[in-house]
Enzyme design. Structure first.
Site, PDB file in Angstrom:
ATOM      1  N   LYS A  88       0.856  -1.188   0.000  1.00  0.00           N
ATOM      2  CA  LYS A  88       0.000   0.000   0.000  1.00  0.00           C
ATOM      3  C   LYS A  88       0.892   1.238   0.000  1.00  0.00           C
ATOM      4  O   LYS A  88       1.783   1.381   0.859  1.00  0.00           O
ATOM      5  CB  LYS A  88      -0.808  -0.016   1.300  1.00  0.00           C
ATOM      6  CG  LYS A  88      -2.259   0.315   1.145  1.00  0.00           C
ATOM      7  CD  LYS A  88      -2.935   0.037   2.477  1.00  0.00           C
ATOM      8  CE  LYS A  88      -4.248   0.724   2.595  1.00  0.00           C
ATOM      9  NZ  LYS A  88      -4.756   0.656   3.975  1.00  0.00           N
TER      10      LYS A  88
HETATM   11  C1  E4P Z   1      -8.039   1.122   4.630  1.00  0.00           C
HETATM   12  O1  E4P Z   1      -7.441   0.878   3.605  1.00  0.00           O
HETATM   13  C2  E4P Z   1      -7.966   2.446   5.286  1.00  0.00           C
HETATM   14  O2  E4P Z   1      -6.702   2.655   5.800  1.00  0.00           O
HETATM   15  C3  E4P Z   1      -9.033   2.546   6.334  1.00  0.00           C
HETATM   16  O3  E4P Z   1     -10.240   2.030   5.781  1.00  0.00           O
HETATM   17  C4  E4P Z   1      -9.222   3.952   6.881  1.00  0.00           C
HETATM   18  O4  E4P Z   1     -10.371   3.963   7.694  1.00  0.00           O
HETATM   19  P1  E4P Z   1     -10.670   5.196   8.691  1.00  0.00           P
HETATM   20  O5  E4P Z   1     -10.952   6.398   7.862  1.00  0.00           O
HETATM   21  O6  E4P Z   1     -11.887   4.754   9.449  1.00  0.00           O
HETATM   22  O7  E4P Z   1      -9.450   5.350   9.531  1.00  0.00           O
END
Ligand code: E4P
Length: 216
Positions: free
Chosen positions: A82
């Site tokens: 990522k």
């Molecule tokens: C996943 O890829 C993201 O990092 C995550 O869904 C972020 O979620 P949040 O906005 O609730 O922290």
């Protein structure tokens, strides 16, 4: 729409994976930091359980991002790197693509960012729903727009609906055309439940026991 778990809590994820509907896990630096564990161990354990584990780099320049990404990718073939939707992230994407490593571009907040990431070679893009709602806009519109653009232009990059905060986000992401929704464990447990299921089951079992003369 496939279902991923948005968490780094290995034991909680293991419980959910046993239910049979999960094919991946996404983590981020905040979720990993909460565990207090070595991220490499977490990624290894998760990669034994599911076919996709998104592991986010914390390096900030492209060369270090590639180095860190290659290190995580070497842990297991199920690991996807990522990278943030920044110029450095896109440069690192190119470097990882050249090495055959799959990449998920994260922190996507506009359809144009999603299109650029896809054209730069991302295998996955992660548009965030909840964080857009947080600033007073309708996050699901982003998923719908990205999905329309990708369909219209024959783009094969997969859309991971991220930042899902409640069951309505999950249904809306499916209707808007997300290929995958990454869902935090507390929301997954809510999705499973319905009071009429519990009431119905209780009645079936008590009727059975009464009819069959089973003492309760
Ligand atoms: C996943 O890829 C993201 O990092 C995550 O869904 C972020 O979620 P949040 O906005 O609730 O922290």
């Amino acid at each position: 729409m496939k279902i991923f778990v948005d968490s780094a809590d290995v034991e909680e994820i293991r419980k959910i994976v046993k239910l049979g509907f999960v094919s991946g896990v996404t983590t981020n630096p905040s979720l990993i930091a909460k565990t207090g564990r070595d991220p490499r161990e977490v990624y290894y354990e998760l990669a034994q359980m599911v076919e996709h584990v998104s592991a986010e780099v914390v390096s900030e320049d492209p060369e270090s991002m590639v180095r860190e990404g290659l290190e995580y990718a070497s842990i297991h073939p199920n690991i996807v790197i990522k990278l943030p939707m920044t110029p450095n992230g896109l440069m690192a994407l190119k470097g990882l693509n050249e090495k055959g490593v799959r990449v998920n571009i994260t922190l996507i907040f506009s359809p144009s960012q999603a299109l650029l990431a896809a054209r730069a070679g991302a295998d996955f893009v992660s548009p965030f729903i909840g964080r857009i709602d947080d600033i007073g806009y309708y996050g699901t519109d982003l998923i719908r727009q990205v999905s329309q653009i990708f369909a219209l232009h024959g783009i094969e990059t997969k859309i991971i609906a991220a930042s899902i905060r409640h069951p309505i986000h999950f249904i809306e992401a499916a209707l808007a055309g997300a290929h995958i929704a990454t869902v935090p464990p507390d929301v997954i447990w809510k999705l499973l439940q319905h009071p009429l299921t519990d009431i119905g089951l209780e009645k079936f079992l008590s009727d059975w026991k009464k009819g069959m003369g089973v003492n309760v």
